[in-house]
Design a protein around this motif. Structure first.
Motif, short mmCIF file in Angstrom:
data_model
loop_
_atom_site.label_atom_id
_atom_site.label_comp_id
_atom_site.label_asym_id
_atom_site.label_seq_id
_atom_site.Cartn_x
_atom_site.Cartn_y
_atom_site.Cartn_z
N LYS A 190 0.82 -1.22 0.00
CA LYS A 190 0.00 0.00 0.00
C LYS A 190 0.85 1.27 0.00
O LYS A 190 0.43 2.31 -0.49
CB LYS A 190 -0.95 0.00 1.19
N ASP A 191 2.06 1.16 0.57
CA ASP A 191 2.95 2.33 0.59
C ASP A 191 3.85 2.39 -0.64
O ASP A 191 4.81 3.14 -0.69
CB ASP A 191 3.80 2.34 1.87
N HIS A 192 3.53 1.56 -1.65
CA HIS A 192 4.23 1.52 -2.94
C HIS A 192 5.64 0.95 -2.85
O HIS A 192 6.42 1.09 -3.80
CB HIS A 192 4.29 2.92 -3.58
N THR A 193 5.96 0.27 -1.77
CA THR A 193 7.23 -0.44 -1.69
C THR A 193 7.06 -1.83 -2.29
O THR A 193 5.96 -2.39 -2.27
CB THR A 193 7.72 -0.56 -0.24
N PRO A 194 8.14 -2.41 -2.83
CA PRO A 194 8.03 -3.73 -3.46
C PRO A 194 7.56 -4.82 -2.50
O PRO A 194 8.02 -4.89 -1.36
CB PRO A 194 9.47 -4.01 -3.93
N ASP A 195 6.65 -5.64 -2.98
CA ASP A 195 6.20 -6.82 -2.24
C ASP A 195 6.83 -8.04 -2.89
O ASP A 195 6.34 -8.54 -3.90
CB ASP A 195 4.67 -6.92 -2.27
N LEU A 196 7.93 -8.50 -2.32
CA LEU A 196 8.68 -9.62 -2.89
C LEU A 196 8.35 -10.94 -2.20
O LEU A 196 9.08 -11.92 -2.35
CB LEU A 196 10.17 -9.33 -2.80
N SER A 197 7.25 -10.97 -1.46
CA SER A 197 6.91 -12.16 -0.68
C SER A 197 6.72 -13.39 -1.54
O SER A 197 7.11 -14.50 -1.16
CB SER A 197 5.67 -11.91 0.18
N CYS A 206 2.00 -4.55 -14.19
CA CYS A 206 3.29 -4.20 -14.82
C CYS A 206 3.52 -2.69 -14.82
O CYS A 206 4.29 -2.17 -14.02
CB CYS A 206 3.35 -4.74 -16.25
N ILE A 207 2.85 -1.98 -15.74
CA ILE A 207 3.10 -0.55 -15.88
C ILE A 207 2.77 0.20 -14.60
O ILE A 207 3.47 1.15 -14.24
CB ILE A 207 2.29 0.02 -17.06
N GLY A 208 1.72 -0.21 -13.92
CA GLY A 208 1.33 0.48 -12.69
C GLY A 208 2.17 0.11 -11.48
O GLY A 208 1.98 0.67 -10.40
N VAL A 209 3.09 -0.84 -11.65
CA VAL A 209 3.88 -1.35 -10.52
C VAL A 209 5.38 -1.18 -10.72
O VAL A 209 6.10 -0.72 -9.83
CB VAL A 209 3.55 -2.84 -10.29
N ASP A 210 5.87 -1.53 -11.91
CA ASP A 210 7.31 -1.59 -12.16
C ASP A 210 8.07 -0.30 -11.82
O ASP A 210 9.19 -0.37 -11.29
CB ASP A 210 7.58 -1.97 -13.61
N PRO A 211 7.52 0.89 -12.13
CA PRO A 211 8.26 2.11 -11.79
C PRO A 211 8.60 2.21 -10.31
O PRO A 211 9.66 2.75 -9.95
CB PRO A 211 7.30 3.23 -12.23
N TYR A 212 7.72 1.71 -9.45
CA TYR A 212 7.98 1.77 -8.01
C TYR A 212 9.16 0.89 -7.61
O TYR A 212 9.85 1.16 -6.64
CB TYR A 212 6.73 1.38 -7.22
N TYR A 213 9.37 -0.20 -8.34
CA TYR A 213 10.52 -1.06 -8.05
C TYR A 213 11.83 -0.31 -8.34
O TYR A 213 12.79 -0.40 -7.57
CB TYR A 213 10.44 -2.35 -8.87
N LEU A 214 11.84 0.41 -9.45
CA LEU A 214 13.05 1.15 -9.82
C LEU A 214 13.31 2.30 -8.86
O LEU A 214 14.44 2.51 -8.40
CB LEU A 214 12.91 1.67 -11.25
N THR A 215 12.26 3.05 -8.53
CA THR A 215 12.46 4.21 -7.65
C THR A 215 12.78 3.77 -6.21
O THR A 215 13.48 4.47 -5.49
CB THR A 215 11.22 5.12 -7.65
N TYR A 216 12.28 2.61 -5.80
CA TYR A 216 12.60 2.08 -4.48
C TYR A 216 14.10 1.83 -4.37
O TYR A 216 14.74 2.21 -3.38
CB TYR A 216 11.82 0.79 -4.23
N LYS A 217 14.66 1.18 -5.38
CA LYS A 217 16.09 0.90 -5.36
C LYS A 217 16.90 2.19 -5.45
O LYS A 217 17.95 2.33 -4.80
CB LYS A 217 16.46 -0.03 -6.52
N ALA A 218 16.40 3.14 -6.24
CA ALA A 218 17.09 4.43 -6.36
C ALA A 218 17.13 5.13 -5.00
O ALA A 218 18.16 5.72 -4.62
CB ALA A 218 16.38 5.31 -7.38
N GLU A 219 16.03 5.07 -4.24
CA GLU A 219 15.97 5.67 -2.90
C GLU A 219 17.01 5.02 -1.98
O GLU A 219 17.66 5.69 -1.18
CB GLU A 219 14.57 5.51 -2.30
N GLU A 220 17.13 3.70 -2.10
CA GLU A 220 18.12 2.99 -1.29
C GLU A 220 19.54 3.48 -1.57
O GLU A 220 20.40 3.49 -0.70
CB GLU A 220 18.06 1.48 -1.56
#
Length: 460
Positions: free
Chosen positions: A94-101, A265-279
């Motif tokens: 919900k907070d747009h962080t990756p759910d890798l469960s 895909c499109i509604g999710v993938d950008p958050y994966y990239l920006t999450y890693k960028a934030e890290e």
């Protein structure tokens, strides 16, 4: 004899872990060439496949009935395979962080059943580094084996476009990567068995992971630009579709269109990239801005629907609106992360009763995820506005005249009489035509024709 030859000669099997919109078509395609074990933890899904039904509509019931895929929910069967493809979903929280469960769970299951000499290929969308830094340690811990010695890994991003009958696994160039040259060569040869368009060998696993997330991030940004243009032109009283048609006559103009951007895909993938960028200490500016625009479009459509209803002198609280289409895209039953739900929830905030018609959507998934029931078009009466949110092929036969019969009318004249008046005079027609509010999100209908028939018409 190497692993590839053993697979081709059916001395060794391959497995596909995760049998959803991506994994199931992969399993069915490979089963035409080699022995395939199709594994999913969902026993109900396995039973549906075993009964010859394709709930995803990706390959069709006939293909499921005739496939040689060994569908199973028994994880021990994975021990019979030496080449494993992991294709499980990777949504966001919900907070747009990756759910890798799901990836972690699949890795644990596979690790418990991994044998020496195996190759594991991940297809799930992840940010760069997940395969090597997260999945490998899980596989090693669960199996007691050593990566690079007892088994090898690779990454090959899925590019299947749900609902698209043209761009399929077989017809899209497949990016492949491996931890070393030997793994890369085997992985490439295995995929070449089914991918007619050929493979592209990425220079590393991280490069392949990054390629996947930027493909959809790029598309997301382009659509966000179109959505922003739509907001601007709407304020100016200019038809966005007409502007894009005019601009599209230039040879290098990119033909994107405004719309609701959801899905897995499109509604999710950008958050994966920006999450890693934030890290890594970088805060995205363009990517997150585009995502915010697209995330807000459902609310924007609902607000404009209310505005058009007010123009038509409708009482908003207690009004009835029907929405045609609730899946995340046309001609696909998938309702995951659909932005149509944002329209529904926003209208409900205004006290609007919302009915939904969608002959394509997965009814059970829709109820389970959103507690939304579906109606049949013939059941719709006494509504105050219609929203066409998803342009399913089945909707394209609907005529504007047929829609009028669904509306609540305060006039004594029938809809046919109103059309006759509208065609001959301007006086009464100006009042009569305010009965019909049509929100055509993707521009399925002809604006001029709709307005001539008395509709208050709005689109992105």
């Amino acid at each position: 004899m190497n692993l590839f030859d053993k697979i081709v000669n059916k001395q060794e099997k391959m497995s596909v872990i995760g049998l959803g919109y991506v994994g199931m078509p992969i399993a069915v395609s490979f089963a035409r060439k080699v022995n395939v074990i199709g594994f999913d933890i969902n026993k109900d899904k396995i039973n549906i496949y075993k009964s010859g039904i394709d709930p995803t509509k990706e390959v069709g019931d006939e293909a499921i009935k005739n496939t040689t895929v060994e569908f199973t929910s028994d994880e021990a069967k994975l021990r019979e395979a030496k080449f494993h493809i992991v294709a499980v979903p990777t949504p966001v929280n919900k907070d747009h962080t990756p759910d890798l469960s799901s990836v972690e769970s699949a890795s644990r299951i596979l690790g418990r059943n991994l044998t020496k000499g195996s190759i594991v290929v991940y297809e799930s969308t992840v940010y760069p580094g997940v395969t090597e830094d997260m999945c490998v340690p899980i596989l090693e811990r669960e199996s007691g084996l050593k990566c690079g010695v007892d088994f090898k890994i690779g990454y090959s991003p899925e590019r299947i476009n749900p609902g698209d009958k043209v761009h399929r696994l077989e017809t899209i160039v497949k990016i492949v990567s491996g931890m070393d040259e030997e793994a890369l060569d085997t992985i490439a040869k295995v995929y070449e068995l089914v991918v007619e368009a050929g493979v592209y060998k990425a220079e590393s696993i991280k490069v392949a992971e990054a390629a996947k997330v930027i493909e959809n991030s790029q598309r997301d940004i382009n659509i966000a630009f179109m959505n922003e243009l739509s907001i601007i032109f709407n304020k100016m009283g200019i038809d966005t579709k007409a502007v894009l048609e005019a601009a599209g006559t230039k040879w290098n103009f990119l033909k994107f269109y405004p719309g609701l951007v959801g899905g897995h895909c499109i509604g999710v993938d950008p958050y994966y990239l920006t999450y890693k960028a934030e890290e890594m200490g970088y805060h995205s500016q363009i990517i997150l801005s585009g995502r915010k625009i697209n995330d807000d479009m459902g609310k924007y459509v609902a607000e404009n629907a209310v505005k058009q209803m007010i123009k038509a002198h409708k009482q908003i609280n207690g009004s009835k609106v029907v929405i045609f289409g609730v899946t995340f895209k046309e001609n696909c039953p998938d309702v995951r992360n659909t932005k149509v739900v944002d329209i529904i929830r926003e209208l409900e905030e205004y006290g609007v009763e919302v009915m939904v018609v969608d002959p394509v959507a997965d009814r059970e998934d829709l109820w389970r995820a959103y507690r939304i029931n579906l109606c049949k078009a013939e059941e719709i009466t006494d509504i105050d506005a219609i929203i066409f949110a998803v342009p399913h092929e089945e909707f394209k036969t609907i005529k504007l005249q047929d829609l009028k019969k669904m509306f609540r009318t305060t006039n004594s004249k029938s809809s046919d009489e109103i059309d006759e008046v509208a065609a001959t005079t301007e006086s009464d027609a100006d009042v009569e035509k305010n009965e019909y509010v049509l929100i055509d999100v993707k521009g399925m209908f002809n604006r001029q024709e709709a307005e001539k028939m008395g509709y208050i018409y709005w689109r992105l």
